[in-house]
Enzyme design. Structure first.
Site, PDB file in Angstrom:
ATOM      1  N   GLU A 109      19.103  31.090  26.738  1.00 17.95           N
ATOM      2  CA  GLU A 109      18.213  30.532  27.748  1.00 17.95           C
ATOM      3  C   GLU A 109      17.202  31.558  28.255  1.00 17.95           C
ATOM      4  O   GLU A 109      16.152  31.191  28.787  1.00 17.95           O
ATOM      5  CB  GLU A 109      19.006  30.009  28.949  1.00 17.95           C
TER       6      GLU A 109
ATOM      7  N   ASP B 150      34.214  43.965  26.623  1.00 19.00           N
ATOM      8  CA  ASP B 150      35.448  44.732  26.507  1.00 19.00           C
ATOM      9  C   ASP B 150      36.601  43.816  26.098  1.00 19.00           C
ATOM     10  O   ASP B 150      36.750  42.707  26.610  1.00 19.00           O
ATOM     11  CB  ASP B 150      35.741  45.382  27.868  1.00 19.00           C
TER      12      ASP B 150
END
Length: 554
Positions: free
Chosen positions: A274, A225
């Site tokens: 990751e 956002d």
């Protein structure tokens, strides 16, 4: 016919970028506004168990992923975009266990889950901010926000001329613990939404931890956002010109789209990479140009950005062609997929926006616009209810409205409640299956004539908008030339008509769009796959109705 290619990526770069299948490059992502989707317990508010129960509906619709608007612990001053605890589910929506169950069920159905992340600001009920107020000037916690001394002899004026997106000053003065009028704090949105200071290392550390918390729970990505708002210009200088700059504006301002945001997203990309399964981040970035938006999508930053230029383009062939070309060119330059969107929880539904006062025309144009959008290379976003042809609700009583922009009347144009009215699922009277009880409550009232637009009313009706969406998504998924890609090839066409093709090793596709009101006769290019209104393909020519899009296999 003359061909015009839109492609700015060298072949080698394009090949390298597409070396593995990256699901987000061609995904259709469905936005769920949780309080308006399904209410499982009869309190009038949608919740996570309600969403979970409707996941099979979304799988049958044919989308690839579900994006959930905020469901975090929040006082709900701005529909949950004022977050008090980023690691907790608000009780109105359920529990963390409900979130875990939803994610597991979605994955079992082949659906990915993206959640909203709100890093620009938090709630004034966030523990950091409450401590900052309690501890007073000089508190280390105040350094994690933008507290400033006011201007004027007694500090009675805001520190600068910035205005809130919702109207009025972007600053509120606090009463200090001793009862005296004190410092001001920055809030680009409502006063209940203080902005974080992203110059402070603790803010970076906290959000890296929040990312890992939700990634560990199994979510597939984040919609960020106000991704363009985190970093403010050094010294918080005045805007220096009259008139409010809105979230949807294109002017350069010292509180949006500062270059420092890119360092934040480079650090986040390392975390996302990751985790297995291609976790992604999507930017809600209102920038002056699509080229500025593309900077958020460089290979070591985010994966997608909403294409607000496209959303804001009117029903005009030349303007649409221009924004499509600019979008593909800008995204290709950073090897990112273009995205396409027509509606969301912040804007007037496109069936109403395109209507020009005629509801039938609005739905006709909306269906046509949907086929155009789904034919373009890249990823598409759908907003809940658009597959039912839901219009904007423009006559909500003032006493039920909850959008803070409505109460700050100089703010964002209109209000956002009209696109957030709960979904109609079944039945002849409100709440149309939104909740478990016939005639039960819904947090915003639904129009009585939505009984004709409910899922149950449209299911199995080949002419319905719901079945049209299902068909469009099925064709898009199955045709080898649709979905991911970097280019389209324009063909010459009459005024008010767009014609483009897409090619793959296993097939070719043509899209014809008549934006004019009158039919136009075109050469029949191949096998008709789908059209937004009824048409009959002739052996040599086809009359394409006004305000209609058709898909063809070549």
């Amino acid at each position: 016919m003359t061909q015009h290619a839109t492609d700015t990526v060298p072949a080698a770069a394009a090949t390298a970028a597409s070396g593995r299948r990256e699901w987000w490059r061609d995904a259709v992502i469905y936005q769920v506004y949780p309080r308006s989707f399904t209410d499982s317990n009869g309190d009038g508010l949608g919740d996570l168990p309600g969403i979970r129960a409707r996941l099979p509906y979304l799988a049958k619709l044919g989308v690839d992923a579900v994006w959930l608007s905020p469901f975090y612990a929040s006082p709900q001053a701005d529909g949950g975009y004022d977050v008090a605890d980023y690691r907790a589910v608000d009780p109105m929506f359920g529990s963390l266990t409900d979130a875990d169950d939803l994610i597991r069920d979605a994955h079992a159905l082949g659906l990915r889950v993206i959640v909203d992340l709100v890093p620009n600001h938090c709630s004034d009920q966030h523990e950091w901010f409450m401590r900052a107020l309690r501890e007073g000037p000089g508190s280390p916690l105040r350094e994690r926000f933008h507290f400033r001394t006011g201007k004027g002899a007694g500090g009675e004026l805001p520190p600068n001329d910035w205005e809130s997106v919702f109207g009025g000053p972007a600053w509120t003065r606090v009463t200090e613990p001793d009862g005296s009028p004190g410092e001001w704090y920055l809030h680009l949105f409502a006063p209940e939404q203080p902005d974080f200071n992203w110059e402070h290392p603790a803010v970076h550390d906290e959000f890296r931890s929040i990312l890992r918390f939700w990634l560990d729970l199994g979510i597939d990505g984040f919609r960020i956002d106000v991704a363009h708002g985190l970093v403010k210009a050094a010294g918080l200088p005045d805007v220096g010109h009259d008139g409010q700059v809105k979230l949807l504006g294109t002017q350069a301002v010292p509180y949006f789209d500062q270059d420092g945001v890119h360092d934040v997203y480079r650090s986040w990309r390392k975390i996302l990479d990751e985790y297995p399964g291609e976790r992604v981040a999507v930017a809600e970035a209102w920038t002056p140009t699509v080229e500025r938006s593309a900077l958020y999508l460089r290979p070591d930053e985010l994966h997608q950005a909403f294409n607000f230029d496209y959303l804001g383009t009117g029903w005009d062939a030349s303007e649409l062609r221009g924004v499509i070309d600019r979008s593909l060119s800008a995204m290709n330059a950073v090897h990112a997929p273009a995205t396409w969107v027509l509606s969301n929880h912040d804007v007037v539904r496109h069936s109403t926006r395109l209507a020009e006062g005629d509801a039938a025309r609005g739905l006709r144009r909306a269906r046509s616009a949907t086929l155009l959008m789904l034919a373009l290379p890249g990823s598409a976003y759908l907003y809940q209810g658009e597959e039912l042809g839901l219009p904007e609700v423009v006559d909500l009583p003032d006493d039920v409205r909850q959008d803070p922009a409505f109460f700050r009347t100089t703010g964002q144009d209109g209000t956002r409640d009209g696109c957030r009215v709960p979904m109609p699922w079944s039945g002849q009277a409100p709440p149309f299956g939104f909740g478990p009880v016939d005639g039960g409550p819904s947090w915003l009232p639904q129009p009585a004539d939505w009984k004709h637009l409910s899922v149950a009313a449209q299911e199995g009706d080949a002419a319905s908008t719901l079945e049209f969406y299902r068909s469009a998504l099925a064709v898009r998924r199955d045709h080898p030339a649709l979905g991911a890609g970097r280019r389209i090839t324009w063909s010459d066409s009459p005024d008010g008509v767009l014609v483009f093709r897409r090619d793959s090793e296993n097939g070719s596709f043509l899209c014809t769009v008549n934006l004019a009101a009158a039919p136009v006769t075109l050469p029949t290019p191949g096998e008709l796959l789908l059209a937004s209104t009824d048409i009959e393909a002739g052996a040599e020519t086809t009359a394409l109705p006004g305000e209609c899009t058709a898909w063809w296999a070549l």
